[in-house]
Write a protein that holds these residues in place. Structure first.
Motif, PDB file in Angstrom:
ATOM      1  N   LEU A  56      -1.023  -3.600  12.357  1.00  0.00           N
ATOM      2  CA  LEU A  56      -0.641  -3.502  10.943  1.00  0.00           C
ATOM      3  C   LEU A  56      -1.843  -3.547   9.999  1.00  0.00           C
ATOM      4  CD1 LEU A  56       2.705  -5.511  10.515  1.00  0.00           C
ATOM      5  CD2 LEU A  56       2.359  -3.047  10.531  1.00  0.00           C
ATOM      6  N   PRO A  57      -2.788  -4.494  10.157  1.00  0.00           N
ATOM      7  CA  PRO A  57      -3.961  -4.472   9.273  1.00  0.00           C
ATOM      8  C   PRO A  57      -4.756  -3.169   9.385  1.00  0.00           C
ATOM      9  CG  PRO A  57      -3.786  -6.584  10.377  1.00  0.00           C
ATOM     10  CD  PRO A  57      -2.782  -5.689  11.024  1.00  0.00           C
ATOM     11  N   ALA A  58      -4.845  -2.610  10.602  1.00  0.00           N
ATOM     12  CA  ALA A  58      -5.558  -1.346  10.781  1.00  0.00           C
ATOM     13  C   ALA A  58      -4.850  -0.211  10.043  1.00  0.00           C
ATOM     14  CB  ALA A  58      -5.680  -1.024  12.265  1.00  0.00           C
ATOM     15  N   LEU A  59      -3.515  -0.178  10.127  1.00  0.00           N
ATOM     16  CA  LEU A  59      -2.746   0.849   9.414  1.00  0.00           C
ATOM     17  C   LEU A  59      -2.881   0.672   7.901  1.00  0.00           C
ATOM     18  CD1 LEU A  59       0.612   1.073  11.435  1.00  0.00           C
ATOM     19  CD2 LEU A  59      -1.181   2.806  11.284  1.00  0.00           C
ATOM     20  N   THR A  60      -2.843  -0.576   7.458  1.00  0.00           N
ATOM     21  CA  THR A  60      -2.962  -0.848   6.020  1.00  0.00           C
ATOM     22  C   THR A  60      -4.281  -0.321   5.478  1.00  0.00           C
ATOM     23  OG1 THR A  60      -1.587  -2.827   6.244  1.00  0.00           O
ATOM     24  CG2 THR A  60      -2.965  -2.664   4.273  1.00  0.00           C
ATOM     25  N   GLU A  61      -5.381  -0.617   6.182  1.00  0.00           N
ATOM     26  CA  GLU A  61      -6.694  -0.163   5.736  1.00  0.00           C
ATOM     27  C   GLU A  61      -6.801   1.358   5.794  1.00  0.00           C
ATOM     28  OE1 GLU A  61     -10.104  -0.121   3.970  1.00  0.00           O
ATOM     29  OE2 GLU A  61      -8.887  -1.924   4.243  1.00  0.00           O
ATOM     30  N   ALA A  62      -6.236   1.968   6.837  1.00  0.00           N
ATOM     31  CA  ALA A  62      -6.284   3.427   6.971  1.00  0.00           C
ATOM     32  C   ALA A  62      -5.511   4.106   5.840  1.00  0.00           C
ATOM     33  CB  ALA A  62      -5.719   3.841   8.325  1.00  0.00           C
ATOM     34  N   PHE A  63      -4.316   3.587   5.541  1.00  0.00           N
ATOM     35  CA  PHE A  63      -3.522   4.172   4.447  1.00  0.00           C
ATOM     36  C   PHE A  63      -4.189   3.935   3.092  1.00  0.00           C
ATOM     37  CE2 PHE A  63       0.252   4.080   7.357  1.00  0.00           C
ATOM     38  CZ  PHE A  63       0.571   5.428   7.238  1.00  0.00           C
ATOM     39  N   ARG A  64      -4.758   2.737   2.904  1.00  0.00           N
ATOM     40  CA  ARG A  64      -5.429   2.434   1.637  1.00  0.00           C
ATOM     41  C   ARG A  64      -6.603   3.388   1.415  1.00  0.00           C
ATOM     42  NH1 ARG A  64      -6.407  -2.702   2.361  1.00  0.00           N
ATOM     43  NH2 ARG A  64      -4.661  -3.508   1.127  1.00  0.00           N
ATOM     44  N   SER A  65      -7.370   3.629   2.460  1.00  0.00           N
ATOM     45  CA  SER A  65      -8.515   4.533   2.361  1.00  0.00           C
ATOM     46  C   SER A  65      -8.070   5.961   2.105  1.00  0.00           C
ATOM     47  CB  SER A  65      -9.338   4.461   3.651  1.00  0.00           C
ATOM     48  OG  SER A  65     -10.392   5.384   3.631  1.00  0.00           O
ATOM     49  N   VAL A 121       0.832  -1.209   0.000  1.00  0.00           N
ATOM     50  CA  VAL A 121       0.000   0.000   0.000  1.00  0.00           C
ATOM     51  C   VAL A 121       0.863   1.254   0.000  1.00  0.00           C
ATOM     52  CG1 VAL A 121      -1.645   1.365   1.363  1.00  0.00           C
ATOM     53  CG2 VAL A 121      -1.993  -1.093   1.070  1.00  0.00           C
ATOM     54  N   LEU A 122       1.962   1.224   0.739  1.00  0.00           N
ATOM     55  CA  LEU A 122       2.839   2.393   0.857  1.00  0.00           C
ATOM     56  C   LEU A 122       3.875   2.476  -0.265  1.00  0.00           C
ATOM     57  CD1 LEU A 122       3.564   2.367   4.716  1.00  0.00           C
ATOM     58  CD2 LEU A 122       1.973   3.835   3.463  1.00  0.00           C
ATOM     59  N   GLY A 123       3.972   1.436  -1.096  1.00  0.00           N
ATOM     60  CA  GLY A 123       5.023   1.408  -2.104  1.00  0.00           C
ATOM     61  C   GLY A 123       6.387   1.269  -1.463  1.00  0.00           C
ATOM     62  N   ALA A 124       6.456   0.476  -0.396  1.00  0.00           N
ATOM     63  CA  ALA A 124       7.670   0.347   0.412  1.00  0.00           C
ATOM     64  C   ALA A 124       8.367  -0.980   0.156  1.00  0.00           C
ATOM     65  CB  ALA A 124       7.317   0.461   1.891  1.00  0.00           C
ATOM     66  N   GLU A 125       9.616  -1.066   0.606  1.00  0.00           N
ATOM     67  CA  GLU A 125      10.346  -2.325   0.634  1.00  0.00           C
ATOM     68  C   GLU A 125      10.018  -3.050   1.938  1.00  0.00           C
ATOM     69  OE1 GLU A 125      12.055  -4.130  -1.236  1.00  0.00           O
ATOM     70  OE2 GLU A 125      13.199  -2.995  -2.727  1.00  0.00           O
ATOM     71  N   VAL A 126      10.172  -4.355   1.941  1.00  0.00           N
ATOM     72  CA  VAL A 126       9.951  -5.168   3.137  1.00  0.00           C
ATOM     73  C   VAL A 126      11.297  -5.537   3.746  1.00  0.00           C
ATOM     74  CG1 VAL A 126       9.147  -7.411   3.985  1.00  0.00           C
ATOM     75  CG2 VAL A 126       7.733  -6.082   2.410  1.00  0.00           C
ATOM     76  N   GLY A 127      11.428  -5.290   5.042  1.00  0.00           N
ATOM     77  CA  GLY A 127      12.632  -5.664   5.769  1.00  0.00           C
ATOM     78  C   GLY A 127      12.299  -6.692   6.836  1.00  0.00           C
ATOM     79  N   ALA A 128      13.339  -7.263   7.430  1.00  0.00           N
ATOM     80  CA  ALA A 128      13.132  -8.296   8.445  1.00  0.00           C
ATOM     81  C   ALA A 128      14.285  -8.303   9.434  1.00  0.00           C
ATOM     82  CB  ALA A 128      13.001  -9.665   7.783  1.00  0.00           C
ATOM     83  N   SER A 129      13.995  -8.769  10.642  1.00  0.00           N
ATOM     84  CA  SER A 129      15.050  -8.948  11.637  1.00  0.00           C
ATOM     85  C   SER A 129      15.727 -10.301  11.408  1.00  0.00           C
ATOM     86  CB  SER A 129      14.466  -8.883  13.048  1.00  0.00           C
ATOM     87  OG  SER A 129      13.585  -9.982  13.254  1.00  0.00           O
ATOM     88  N   LEU A 152      -5.216   7.036   0.760  1.00  0.00           N
ATOM     89  CA  LEU A 152      -4.634   7.185  -0.574  1.00  0.00           C
ATOM     90  C   LEU A 152      -5.719   7.182  -1.654  1.00  0.00           C
ATOM     91  CD1 LEU A 152      -1.518   4.855  -0.171  1.00  0.00           C
ATOM     92  CD2 LEU A 152      -1.504   7.339  -0.382  1.00  0.00           C
ATOM     93  N   ALA A 153      -6.781   6.403  -1.425  1.00  0.00           N
ATOM     94  CA  ALA A 153      -7.892   6.379  -2.389  1.00  0.00           C
ATOM     95  C   ALA A 153      -8.595   7.732  -2.417  1.00  0.00           C
ATOM     96  CB  ALA A 153      -8.870   5.277  -2.008  1.00  0.00           C
ATOM     97  N   GLN A 154      -8.754   8.333  -1.248  1.00  0.00           N
ATOM     98  CA  GLN A 154      -9.385   9.668  -1.181  1.00  0.00           C
ATOM     99  C   GLN A 154      -8.531  10.714  -1.879  1.00  0.00           C
ATOM    100  OE1 GLN A 154     -10.082  10.458   2.968  1.00  0.00           O
ATOM    101  NE2 GLN A 154     -12.039   9.347   3.005  1.00  0.00           N
ATOM    102  N   MET A 155      -7.234  10.629  -1.660  1.00  0.00           N
ATOM    103  CA  MET A 155      -6.330  11.582  -2.318  1.00  0.00           C
ATOM    104  C   MET A 155      -6.401  11.455  -3.834  1.00  0.00           C
ATOM    105  SD  MET A 155      -2.917  11.427   0.102  1.00  0.00           S
ATOM    106  CE  MET A 155      -2.015  12.468  -1.025  1.00  0.00           C
ATOM    107  N   LYS A 156      -6.518  10.208  -4.305  1.00  0.00           N
ATOM    108  CA  LYS A 156      -6.588   9.968  -5.749  1.00  0.00           C
ATOM    109  C   LYS A 156      -7.890  10.527  -6.343  1.00  0.00           C
ATOM    110  CE  LYS A 156      -5.980   6.274  -9.148  1.00  0.00           C
ATOM    111  NZ  LYS A 156      -5.756   4.819  -9.349  1.00  0.00           N
ATOM    112  N   GLN A 157      -8.993  10.419  -5.575  1.00  0.00           N
ATOM    113  CA  GLN A 157     -10.281  10.913  -6.052  1.00  0.00           C
ATOM    114  C   GLN A 157     -10.323  12.433  -6.117  1.00  0.00           C
ATOM    115  OE1 GLN A 157     -13.237   9.236  -3.483  1.00  0.00           O
ATOM    116  NE2 GLN A 157     -13.138   7.194  -4.418  1.00  0.00           N
ATOM    117  N   THR A 158      -9.661  13.073  -5.154  1.00  0.00           N
ATOM    118  CA  THR A 158      -9.672  14.540  -5.099  1.00  0.00           C
ATOM    119  C   THR A 158      -8.603  15.158  -5.987  1.00  0.00           C
ATOM    120  OG1 THR A 158      -8.229  14.497  -3.139  1.00  0.00           O
ATOM    121  CG2 THR A 158     -10.609  14.577  -2.756  1.00  0.00           C
ATOM    122  N   GLY A 159      -7.799  14.296  -6.596  1.00  0.00           N
ATOM    123  CA  GLY A 159      -6.773  14.780  -7.525  1.00  0.00           C
ATOM    124  C   GLY A 159      -5.538  15.269  -6.841  1.00  0.00           C
TER     125      GLY A 159
END
Length: 360
Positions: free
Chosen positions: A342-351, A259-267, A353-360
């Motif tokens: 994490l799932p809560a953050l994912t849904e919040a960011f997805r929502s 959703v963030l266009g990020a890389e995945v890291g790990a310990s 970003l979708a709003q930003m895309k709609q408003t241009g």
């Protein structure tokens, strides 16, 4: 202590006579096919501070083939802080091979006698640094996280993790010159380039017979042809740790990263458990990163991991343990179960970003 009592004075140590002629700070600028590894510019930024502390010049060393824009690389080095560049160009130097590169650099060091020589701790740099230090019979401190000058002795104090990353130790090469150190990519900050800054280029002749070199280059395969993560240069990283509990839960890290266009890291424990590949490991035994945003989910923040990511501009930690060490250096902390947060953050960011895309 009474007002009249004398404060202890630090005794200044005289430079050993055999080191009097050793001057200046050198950075070996790593390039392949005309492309400079960014760690070289990071080292020039750090080298500038060391040279200023010693009152000497900062010099770059460019080793390459005759058609690899050597002078142009020197020009870039000046913009990143170098005062002077030594340029060695020869057919046998077109592709990196340990034998000719070691001879080129050791001959140059023996002729011009720098007091400090730094290389990037890349695959190439690590291979070259060990051979050069062995040939010169000098000390080498690898994978440094901090470099400072002891102004009383002119010694380079090189700090690096030890005992598996559980401690930091500072090492000085007191009886040998040059003092050598390697630094991993992204450990030091990238300096600002100063457009129009110039310096002196010293072209040095190098001659080595091709038939005397054991290794031969059969084919050059560029890294960009491989589909592998590039964590050290990612702007956003979402990293997961042992707190994710299992591989199935680790998908929450991937979901937020997508959703963030990020890389995945790990310990390290995550990689050892097989939840993520080695190229995604962040820390002392993995990659060093400097993203704009680092989200650490279920990572305790042990020093082995910290040394690989505490250069991030913003660190957000998510951990169920309010006393986890990562909260001591994170900019923002969320105390909670990462598998819920994490799932809560994912849904919040997805929502959002979708709003930003709609408003241009």
């Amino acid at each position: 202590m009474s007002e009249n009592a004398k404060k202890p004075t630090k005794k200044k140590v005289e430079l050993l006579p055999q080191f009097v002629n050793y001057r200046h700070v050198w950075v070996c600028i790593e390039s392949e096919r005309g492309e400079v590894h960014p760690v070289s510019w990071e080292l020039l930024g750090e080298g500038r501070k060391l040279a200023n502390a010693l009152g000497v010049e900062l010099c770059g060393v460019v080793i390459c083939g005759p058609g690899e824009r050597g002078k142009a690389i020197c020009g870039e080095a000046f913009q990143y802080g170098a005062d002077k560049c030594y340029l060695l160009q020869d057919d046998v130097l077109t592709d990196y091979r340990n034998e000719p590169y070691t001879k080129a650099l050791t001959d140059l060091v023996n002729t011009y006698q720098p007091e400090i020589l730094m290389l990037g701790a890349s695959t190439l740099g690590r291979d070259l640094a060990g051979s050069v230090a062995t040939t010169l019979g000098t000390g080498l401190v690898a994978d440094c996280t901090e470099l400072v000058i002891d102004t009383d002795t002119r010694n380079l104090a090189s700090t690096r993790p030890t005992f598996g990353g559980s401690l930091l130790c500072t090492i000085m090469t007191q009886r040998h010159r040059p003092q050598m150190a390697t630094v991993r990519p992204r450990v030091m900050a990238m300096p600002e380039a100063e457009a129009g800054r110039n310096g002196e280029i010293i072209e040095v002749a190098f001659s080595m017979i091709e038939t005397s070199i054991i290794t031969k280059v059969l084919e050059f395969i560029a890294d960009d042809t491989r589909d592998k993560p590039n964590l050290p240069f990612a702007d956003i990283i979402v990293a997961g740790g042992r707190g994710m509990k299992n591989q199935e839960n680790f998908r929450h890290v991937w979901d937020l990263a997508r959703v963030l266009g990020a890389e995945v890291g790990a310990s390290r424990p995550v990689v050892q458990a097989g939840w993520a590949e080695l190229d995604r490991q962040v820390g002392q035994s993995g990659k060093t990163v400097r993203p704009k945003l680092y989200i650490a989910a279920g990572i305790s923040g042990a020093i082995q991991h910290r040394v690989g990511m505490d250069g991030a501009d913003v660190i957000i930690a998510i951990n169920i343990d309010a006393n986890a060490p990562i909260f001591d250096f994170a900019h923002y902390g969320i105390v909670g179960n990462a598998n819920t947060v994490l799932p809560a953050l994912t849904e919040a960011f997805r929502s959002h970003l979708a709003q930003m895309k709609q408003t241009g």
